[in-house]
Motif scaffolding. Sequence first.
Motif, short mmCIF file in Angstrom:
data_model
loop_
_atom_site.label_atom_id
_atom_site.label_comp_id
_atom_site.label_asym_id
_atom_site.label_seq_id
_atom_site.Cartn_x
_atom_site.Cartn_y
_atom_site.Cartn_z
N GLU A 150 -27.36 -20.53 -17.03
CA GLU A 150 -28.25 -21.11 -18.03
C GLU A 150 -27.66 -22.42 -18.55
N PRO A 151 -28.48 -23.46 -18.69
CA PRO A 151 -27.95 -24.74 -19.17
C PRO A 151 -27.44 -24.63 -20.61
N THR A 152 -26.42 -25.39 -20.91
CA THR A 152 -25.88 -25.42 -22.26
C THR A 152 -26.80 -26.24 -23.17
N LEU A 153 -26.61 -26.09 -24.46
CA LEU A 153 -27.39 -26.87 -25.42
C LEU A 153 -27.14 -28.35 -25.18
N GLN A 154 -25.90 -28.73 -24.91
CA GLN A 154 -25.57 -30.13 -24.67
C GLN A 154 -26.32 -30.67 -23.45
N GLU A 155 -26.39 -29.88 -22.39
CA GLU A 155 -27.12 -30.31 -21.19
C GLU A 155 -28.61 -30.47 -21.48
N LEU A 156 -29.18 -29.54 -22.25
CA LEU A 156 -30.59 -29.64 -22.61
C LEU A 156 -30.86 -30.87 -23.48
N GLN A 171 -31.32 -24.78 -30.16
CA GLN A 171 -31.62 -24.33 -28.79
C GLN A 171 -33.13 -24.12 -28.62
N LEU A 172 -33.76 -23.46 -29.58
CA LEU A 172 -35.20 -23.22 -29.52
C LEU A 172 -35.99 -24.54 -29.58
N LEU A 173 -35.58 -25.43 -30.45
CA LEU A 173 -36.26 -26.71 -30.60
C LEU A 173 -36.21 -27.52 -29.31
N VAL A 174 -35.02 -27.65 -28.75
CA VAL A 174 -34.86 -28.47 -27.56
C VAL A 174 -35.58 -27.85 -26.36
#
Length: 91
Positions: A21-27, A65-68
């Motif tokens: 799963e992609p990280t928050l930073q990647e997203l 995380q949800l927002l992005v």
Amino acid sequence: MNTSPSLRPLAESQEQEPYREPTLQELIEVGQDFGLIREVEREEDGRLRIQCKEELFTTNLHEAQLLVRGLLIGYFAYHTRDDLSLANWEN
């Protein structure tokens, strides 16, 4: 059964890698690449301030995380015209 020489079965020792799963930073980086996110700042209390176009959001990590993810899903749904209501959601 006669098979083409260019088509061979996968070796039994090859195992498919599990999905990472992609990280928050990647997203966030993908969101910035597509112009959905302008700026992200971390506050002293650990919350994130995310500037999305003309809207500023102050979130904790879970909310970020949800927002992005929502921004990216909406962006791709708009451009591909996929009907997200037909998706098979797990949670």
